[in-house]
Design a protein around this motif. Structure first.
Motif: not given
Length: 97
Positions: A88-95
């Motif tokens: 499982s991954y969580r990838l942040e999307i920059p603002g």
């Protein structure tokens, strides 16, 4: 052994602390990150027996390395049945501006 020899965490399973991060904290080395490389393959006969799965079942092979900055301090090779592992991954999307 170059890092832990002669310290109270030299023998990981019989020392005063369990867990990689607390063990290394005990000797003043603070884990900064962990890297895992995950690959898949068929279980080897002894692995299938140990994991109680049929021979040939897919397994995930995880090489987990703990680092203090850019220095690797401990590596573990882990083999698990692919049916018993959730990747499982969580990838942040920059603002956006």
């Amino acid at each position: 052994m170059a890092i832990t020899e002669g310290t109270e965490i030299e023998q990981p399973e019989s020392g005063p602390m369990t867990g990689v991060v607390p063990r290394f904290d005990l000797i003043g080395l603070h884990i900064t990150h962990v890297k895992e490389d995950v690959t898949g393959r068929a279980a080897r006969p002894y692995e299938a027996e140990t994991l109680s799965v049929p021979q040939g079942v897919p397994v995930l092979v995880i090489e987990r390395t703990y680092y203090v900055e850019d220095r690797p301090v401990e590596t573990a090779d882990i083999v698990v049945s692919s049916a018993r592992y959730l990747l499982s991954y969580r990838l942040e999307i920059p603002g956006r501006a």
